[in-house]
Scaffold this active site. Structure first.
Site, mmCIF file in Angstrom:
data_model
loop_
_atom_site.group_PDB
_atom_site.id
_atom_site.type_symbol
_atom_site.label_atom_id
_atom_site.label_comp_id
_atom_site.label_asym_id
_atom_site.label_seq_id
_atom_site.Cartn_x
_atom_site.Cartn_y
_atom_site.Cartn_z
ATOM 1 N N PHE A 135 0.885 -1.323 0.030
ATOM 2 C CA PHE A 135 -0.150 -0.222 -0.138
ATOM 3 C C PHE A 135 0.940 1.170 0.065
ATOM 4 O O PHE A 135 1.739 1.380 0.910
ATOM 5 C CB PHE A 135 -0.951 0.139 1.157
ATOM 6 N N ASP A 180 9.156 2.871 1.644
ATOM 7 C CA ASP A 180 8.002 3.209 2.234
ATOM 8 C C ASP A 180 7.938 2.909 3.575
ATOM 9 O O ASP A 180 7.397 2.118 4.216
ATOM 10 C CB ASP A 180 6.910 2.904 1.333
ATOM 11 N N LYS A 196 2.872 9.537 8.462
ATOM 12 C CA LYS A 196 2.131 9.151 9.620
ATOM 13 C C LYS A 196 2.818 9.833 10.838
ATOM 14 O O LYS A 196 2.146 10.692 11.296
ATOM 15 C CB LYS A 196 1.765 7.757 9.672
HETATM 16 C C1 LIG Z 1 -0.737 5.306 5.036
HETATM 17 C C2 LIG Z 1 0.182 5.019 4.442
HETATM 18 C C3 LIG Z 1 0.417 5.658 2.926
HETATM 19 C C4 LIG Z 1 -0.344 6.710 2.517
HETATM 20 O O1 LIG Z 1 -0.340 7.897 3.326
HETATM 21 P P1 LIG Z 1 -1.302 9.129 3.328
HETATM 22 O O2 LIG Z 1 -0.750 10.178 4.181
HETATM 23 O O3 LIG Z 1 -2.576 8.532 3.628
HETATM 24 O O4 LIG Z 1 -1.227 9.657 2.060
HETATM 25 C C5 LIG Z 1 1.531 5.236 2.171
HETATM 26 N N1 LIG Z 1 2.254 4.102 2.434
HETATM 27 C C6 LIG Z 1 2.065 3.657 3.643
HETATM 28 C C7 LIG Z 1 2.947 2.306 4.008
HETATM 29 C C8 LIG Z 1 1.189 3.886 4.429
HETATM 30 O O5 LIG Z 1 0.959 3.005 5.762
#
Ligand SMILES: *Cc1c(COP(=O)(O)O)cnc(C)c1O
Length: 423
Positions: A160, A245, A274
């Site tokens: 994701f 990521d 986050k």
């Molecule tokens: C939450 C998340 C995203 C997206 O972040 P947003 O701030 O909602 O755009 C991307 N990568 C990972 C691994 C995530 O957990």
């Protein structure tokens, strides 16, 4: 903390009587449903304020929060130092645009580079935006060194990476590839753990590999360290940009500042978001020297990026994460995981540190556990079929015991109701 917890006990009792939700919550929920686009399946509760590990509803219902706003409120609700830094900066200077220099942004970038060994930082507003920036920087590196047509990014099945068109495309889950097409070219997917499959996928068009070390939304699935090392070696061999990521895993969540430290991994680009702002919107792309080099003036931008108020909050978050803070994360994680393993109906645990996935024995649905926990005053998350816990990193041993107690009640009740052969 002790006082709050006992207060919570009585407040919880009050919520449980279910004498009808009073007007305030009802009003908030009704208005939202009428005017806010229905893209979220919200829990049927309104929250009004919070302190530490506890969130409070308009009628005084208290909830022990093991979600931290999906890994965002890393210092819990309204940490005093954080709130003061943010409001002080808001009273001084709230925004300038990136046409001018401000101190909080540079201070944060310096700290992030020192903590991670990376070279430069680009600030945006979210995880998806950080990943967009990472993809752009990887493609720019490839263009500068190899010319046109070497632009394909390999991502993992079940990953994701965000909700924008490019990051949705990068997200390796078919369910996300509907309705909003055409999706971007230049993304292909490989199965985590399959290094041979990955080798076969790499060709003269490949420019980068992007992955989460623990697939968060994908069910809290940690990658195998040997696989990760093999990916790094492959990237070195083919001069591919390795993008990690760490939007969910980063900033102390796993007991180290970056999850990369658990894997002894040096990526070319790391994305954060986050937990970095402690509750305010921020995304960061951390680049090593080679990937930073090509990103000169005009190559990328974001109006709100590096906003001084947001950076003032993030500076408090990063400053707080010293050795003893991270030691607490690791110790609480050990305590929480040991306690969870002993609960009824728990099949196995996944993730690292305070990023916890819980799989149950057949028949028990994570969504049902979530709802039952909420009724008893504990907020939790799900990820695919697992229950997911992302508590604030400031939690105490007492908070862990409290959450375990509620989960034990919920799961014991479910065990009693479950058909025998499933237990
Ligand atoms: C939450 C998340 C995203 C997206 O972040 P947003 O701030 O909602 O755009 C991307 N990568 C990972 C691994 C995530 O957990």
């Amino acid at each position: 903390m002790g006082k709050l917890a006992s207060e919570c006990e009585t407040e919880r009792a009050r919520t449980l009587t279910k004498e009808g939700i009073s007007m305030d919550s009802e009003k908030v929920i009704k208005r939202d449903n009428e005017y806010v686009l229905h893209t979220y399946n919200r829990n049927p509760i309104a929250l009004e304020k919070g302190h530490g590990l506890y969130a409070e509803g308009p009628e005084g219902q208290k909830y022990l929060d093991f979600t931290s706003g999906i890994g965002v409120n890393s210092l819990g609700y309204c940490d005093l130092t954080w709130a003061e830094a943010v409001s002080e900066q808001a009273h001084k200077l709230q925004h300038t645009s990136n046409l001018y220099y401000t101190a909080p942004c540079g201070k944060l970038a310096k700290k992030l580079c020192k903590r991670t060994g990376m070279n430069k930082v680009f600030f945006g507003n979210s995880g998806a935006e950080a990943n967009e920036g990472a993809i752009k920087a990887a493609r720019k590196y490839s263009f500068d060194h190899y010319g046109k047509g070497r632009d394909v990014v390999i991502t993992l099945v079940n990953s994701f990476h965000g909700r924008t068109i490019a990051t949705l495309t990068a997200t390796g889950q078919e369910v996300f590839h509907n309705y909003f097409g055409p999706f971007n070219e230049g993304f292909v997917y490989t199965t985590a753990g399959d290094i041979e499959g990955l080798r076969e996928l790499v060709d003269r068009h490949t420019c980068a590999i992007m992955l989460e070390l623990i697939q968060g939304e994908g069910g809290v699935m940690a990658l195998d360290p040997e696989y990760v090392q093999a990916v790094r070696a492959l990237c070195d061999e083919k001069d591919l940009v390795l993008i990690v990521d760490e939007v969910q895993t980063g900033v102390g969540r796993t007991g180290t500042f970056l999850c990369c430290e658990h894997y002894n991994l040096k990526p070319d680009i790391v994305t954060l978001a986050k937990g970095l702002g402690g509750g305010l919107p921020i995304g960061a792309v951390l680049l090593n020297e080679k990937t930073a080099e090509g990103m000169g003036p005009g190559s990328h931008g974001s109006t709100f990026g590096g906003n001084p108020v947001v950076c003032a909050g993030a500076n408090v978050v990063v400053d707080r994460m010293d050795q003893s803070f991270l030691a607490n994360v690791s110790e609480r994680a050990v305590q929480l995981r040991a306690g969870l393993a002993k609960l009824p109906m728990v099949k196995n645990l996944s993730g690292i540190g305070l990023m916890v996935g819980i799989e149950f024995f057949g028949g028990i649905q994570a969504a049902d556990v979530l709802a039952a926990c909420r009724e008893k005053g504990l907020l939790v998350l799900t990820a695919k079929s697992r229950l997911r816990l992302l508590p604030p990193l400031t939690l105490t041993a007492h908070d862990v015991e409290k959450a375990l107690g509620i989960l034990n009640e919920v799961l014991t009740e479910m065990e009693q109701k479950a058909p025998k052969e499933q237990a």
